[in-house]
Design a protein around this motif. Structure first.
Motif, short mmCIF file in Angstrom:
data_model
loop_
_atom_site.label_atom_id
_atom_site.label_comp_id
_atom_site.label_asym_id
_atom_site.label_seq_id
_atom_site.Cartn_x
_atom_site.Cartn_y
_atom_site.Cartn_z
N SER A 58 -6.19 1.53 -2.05
CA SER A 58 -6.40 0.88 -1.19
C SER A 58 -6.34 1.23 0.40
O SER A 58 -6.93 0.79 1.21
CB SER A 58 -5.04 -0.01 -1.19
OG SER A 58 -4.98 -0.80 -2.31
N PHE B 229 0.76 -1.29 0.11
CA PHE B 229 -0.12 0.18 -0.02
C PHE B 229 0.85 1.26 -0.06
O PHE B 229 1.88 1.11 0.48
CB PHE B 229 -0.82 0.13 1.37
CG PHE B 229 -1.90 -1.07 1.33
CD1 PHE B 229 -2.20 -1.92 0.12
CD2 PHE B 229 -2.76 -1.02 2.28
CE1 PHE B 229 -3.21 -2.87 0.03
CE2 PHE B 229 -3.99 -1.97 2.32
CZ PHE B 229 -4.09 -2.72 1.31
N VAL C 141 -2.80 -3.63 -4.78
CA VAL C 141 -4.06 -3.97 -3.79
C VAL C 141 -3.76 -5.11 -2.86
O VAL C 141 -2.38 -5.58 -2.90
CB VAL C 141 -5.24 -4.41 -4.70
CG1 VAL C 141 -5.89 -3.63 -5.64
CG2 VAL C 141 -4.80 -5.75 -5.47
N LYS C 142 -4.64 -5.34 -1.73
CA LYS C 142 -4.19 -6.48 -1.05
C LYS C 142 -4.10 -7.66 -1.77
O LYS C 142 -5.16 -8.00 -2.57
CB LYS C 142 -5.25 -6.46 0.18
CG LYS C 142 -4.83 -7.55 1.49
CD LYS C 142 -5.88 -7.42 2.26
CE LYS C 142 -5.44 -8.47 3.47
NZ LYS C 142 -6.37 -8.39 4.62
#
Length: 418
Positions: A127, A29, A83-84
């Protein structure tokens, strides 16, 4: 001249190691410790080739080769956040392509007629704050300082505070806005995140338009009660209402909008979220996209109307909030033509197509000429650990971009080309 693909892949392997979820995709992030490590790595590589590096107020990296020429730059790059549990290639490939192209131009002592500028935009994925392309939006002047203080993450921390805690001079955000005329062109290389190129067996996609999008947050309040003792005709069930609305959105996008329209509900929350309790509240997000503004408008209007109808029918309280939007963007014919001409000259196997995903480049529309190159994603997979693009395709995209940049930014000779 060609890029050194081994050197570029070595950079990629080093940076993908900066993740908070090792073994389960890349999670990097913006404004995290993993982001800081990636930046330190990039800064070290940029310093090795003598780039003039600037970090703006929101955290965008802008590193210039040939700044002494004092002319509008050719900007190339993308983003390095994820993104995660995301993939290795999304965004980062474009940043490292820019780095490698500048290396090659420097090693070959190519004489420039205008500077080359590497860019890596911050918070592209959204994010932290749920707003995609935040770095490029701030760069383009789409948010003022007060708005950056009001936008907050789930923990209640504002963009302003998050950036300040990361060591950024966020108070200078308005001073760092990109002014029209300072950049001659922006070209972004990116993985396709779809299956078109793979299905057509093409190694290059020349993007003509980037889909516009709207994201809505729908909040539906009902009456929480016991699941077994409340008769169906006495219920005010927000989940039942949400289900009807979501189903209607899908039907509208398929049957009543345009062939290019898509609509998605990818996030839903229910309170109290207990199996034997009628919910009190349901919140969900609607993502609507199209390369034609009409398609987005059709689904948006249908959504608003259906929420009203369902709320009345089920005695629910509802709210529709627009939480983010971007316009449909047609890319520059000058850059499209230059990319296509170069692809033909060097016999790249290409296809013209549109982008259903939004990208930082779109935010610079109106400030400069913009262009995008896509390279294939295996199985169309993206934003997941399975995301994959072959070295062969990465090299093809980078070599084409190298030739395009050479044509745009280098001094013309009788034997123009690489």
């Amino acid at each position: 001249m060609e890029i050194n693909i081994s050197r570029m892949m070595n950079d990629l392997e080093n940076i993908i190691g900066f993740t908070s979820t090792p073994g389960d995709g890349c999670t990097r992030f913006s404004y995290s410790k993993e982001d800081r490590k990636a930046r330190e790595y990039l800064f070290a590589r940029m310093e090795e080739i003598g780039l003039d590096v600037k970090l703006d107020a929101i955290g965008n990296i802008r590193a210039t080769y040939g700044k002494e020429l004092n002319k509008p730059s050719i900007m190339i790059g993308s983003h390095h956040d994820t993104v995660k549990n995301g993939g290795k290639f999304d965004g980062l490939t474009g940043v490292l392509a820019a780095l490698e192209i500048i290396r090659v131009l420097k090693e070959e002592e190519v004489e420039l007629s205008q500077p080359i500028e590497l860019v890596s935009f911050a918070e592209e994925e959204g994010s932290n704050f749920g707003i995609t392309m935040l770095g490029s939006k701030v760069c383009a002047g789409k948010y003022d300082l007060e708005e950056l203080k009001s936008i907050k993450n789930p923990e209640g921390i504002s963009v302003y505070q998050k950036a300040k805690d990361f060591g950024l001079a966020i108070e200078n955000a308005e001073r760092d806005i990109l002014q029209k005329g300072k950049v001659d062109a922006m070209i972004e290389l990116h993985i396709e995140q779809g299956q078109v190129l793979e299905s057509q067996q093409k190694s290059i996609g020349i993007v003509q338009a980037i889909a516009g999008m709207r994201t809505y947050k729908i909040t539906i309040d009902g009456d929480s009660n016991h699941a077994g003792t409340t008769p169906m005709h006495l219920r005010s069930d927000p989940m039942a209402g949400a289900a009807e609305i979501i189903s209607h959105i899908q039907k509208t996008a398929k049957k009543n909008a345009l062939p290019t329209t898509v609509a998605t509900v990818g996030k839903i929350e229910c309170k109290p979220n207990i199996p034997n309790v009628i919910p009190q509240k349901v919140e969900f997000y609607v993502d609507i996209r199209d390369v034609e503004a009409e398609g987005v408008e059709i689904v948006s209007n249908a959504l608003a109307e259906r929420v009203k109808e369902v709320s009345k029918e089920h005695s629910l309280e509802s709210k529709v909030e627009l939480v983010g939007e971007s316009d449909t963007v047609k890319l520059s014919s000058r850059i499209i033509d230059q990319i296509e001409e170069t692809a033909k000259e060097h016999q790249f196997n290409y296809l013209k197509l549109n982008s259903g995903a939004v990208h930082d480049t779109a935010m610079l529309s109106g400030l400069t000429d913009i262009g995008m190159l896509f390279i294939p994603s295996k199985g169309g997979k993206s934003h997941c650990p399975e995301e994959y693009t072959s070295e062969k395709d990465i090299k093809a995209g980078c070599d084409l971009l190298l030739n395009v940049v050479h044509k745009l930014a280098c001094k013309k000779t009788e034997k123009q080309g690489i």
